[in-house]
Scaffold this active site. Structure first.
Site, PDB file in Angstrom:
ATOM      1  N   CYS A 157      -0.555   4.383   2.237  1.00  0.00           N
ATOM      2  CA  CYS A 157      -0.536   4.324   3.712  1.00  0.00           C
ATOM      3  C   CYS A 157      -0.076   2.928   4.092  1.00  0.00           C
ATOM      4  O   CYS A 157       1.086   2.604   3.873  1.00  0.00           O
ATOM      5  CB  CYS A 157      -1.901   4.679   4.291  1.00  0.00           C
ATOM      6  N   SER A 158      -0.952   2.094   4.615  1.00  0.00           N
ATOM      7  CA  SER A 158      -0.522   0.731   4.948  1.00  0.00           C
ATOM      8  C   SER A 158      -1.705  -0.218   4.954  1.00  0.00           C
ATOM      9  O   SER A 158      -1.804  -1.081   5.808  1.00  0.00           O
ATOM     10  CB  SER A 158       0.181   0.724   6.305  1.00  0.00           C
ATOM     11  N   CYS A 202       0.887  -1.159   0.000  1.00  0.00           N
ATOM     12  CA  CYS A 202       0.000   0.000   0.000  1.00  0.00           C
ATOM     13  C   CYS A 202       0.916   1.198   0.000  1.00  0.00           C
ATOM     14  O   CYS A 202       1.509   1.520   1.034  1.00  0.00           O
ATOM     15  CB  CYS A 202      -0.902   0.006   1.237  1.00  0.00           C
TER      16      CYS A 202
END
Lengths: 196, 93
Positions: free
Chosen positions: A107-108, A104
């Site tokens: 972000c995560s 990603c």
């Protein structure tokens, strides 16, 4: 981010402050927040993803359904892909000629329900910026050197879909049953930074 | 019958925007050519939703495949991103 622990991070301080304000004003209780987090993380570990993989290796019909509609297929094992927001699960299959990796970059985003909390490197600037540009070099640093004829695809989770890799079944495991196969599956193999 | 603007296999180009607010089109994939794999399902446009507004449109999101060469000028791999319909334009070869 080096030298910054998670609890020192600006975002963590902001969240703590926000939570404090909400509690002070009686909008939410600390217990309710804890309960929501616990409910979300209960049973969330890579063991879920591993069970899905072992079933796909041993049941061709399930494998087909999984690749066609991951969200629906994992419910057959009593698992859910869902997060706080509705999410679609898409399982991408490694083959002799193709290898998949998940990231990603924004972000995560991560399929927490099936893989548990994400590893710190997954959230690192280095992984997120480099894996889309030089996946083979990043994989080599994880100890996975792919033959040049294996095509690499990187899946960047930029919307509501979460990705999980279906790794290749290791050779010589024909005699193993589903639980034994599941025990071979690692978290990194489900992200695509390892093979089995 | 869908009202999706793009079918699997469609050649598209991402817009080259640089908005002052949140967007789900990463900088590295702006103004790039790719190929639609398939629709991923409709979702509220994050760019508007993240501004705290409630007038967000719901758009189809597509899995779009890009060749590394088109993103970085080098590399043999592919990158797939999930992109809102309004990030995409028809590719004019």
């Amino acid at each position: 981010m080096t030298g910054t622990t998670h609890s020192d991070a600006l975002i963590s301080r902001r969240v703590r402050r926000l939570e404090t304000l909400l509690e002070e004003r009686g909008i939410v209780t600390g217990a309710a927040v804890d309960e929501a987090i616990d409910a979300f993380l209960t049973g969330a570990s890579a063991a879920g993803g591993a069970r899905v993989v072992a079933r796909a290796w041993t049941d061709p019909g399930f494998r087909e359904r999984l690749l066609a509609d991951g969200t629906e297929a994992v419910t057959e094992l009593g698992l859910s892909a869902g997060g706080v927001q509705p999410q679609r699960l898409r399982v991408v299959e490694n083959t002799a000629g193709t290898h998949n990796i998940v990231v990603c970059t924004l972000c995560s985003c991560y399929p927490v329900r099936l893989l548990g909390p994400s590893p710190s490197w997954y959230k690192s600037e280095a992984y997120r910026s480099r894996v889309v540009r030089e996946p083979r070099a990043v994989l080599a640093e994880f100890g996975l050197v792919l033959p040049p004829d294996v095509a690499v695809t990187v899946w960047d989770s930029t919307s509501e879909t979460r990705y999980m890799v279906l790794p290749r079944r290791p050779a010589g495991t024909e005699h193993l049953d589903e639980p034994a196969l599941a025990s071979l599956v690692t978290r990194n193999a489900l992200i695509g930074t390892a093979a089995l | 019958m869908t009202d999706d603007r793009y079918a699997p296999g469609a050649r598209v180009r991402t817009v080259h925007h640089d908005p002052p607010h949140h967007t789900r089109l990463p900088r590295y994939a702006r103004g790039k050519r790719g190929t639609v794999i398939e629709p991923e399902g409709r979702a509220p446009l994050a760019d508007v939703r993240a501004q705290g507004r409630d007038d967000w449109p719901v758009e189809q999101v597509y899995a779009v495949r890009f060749a590394a060469r088109d993103l970085w000028g080098e590399g043999e791999h592919h990158v797939v991103l999930d992109l809102f319909e309004s990030y995409l334009e028809d590719d004019q070869p």
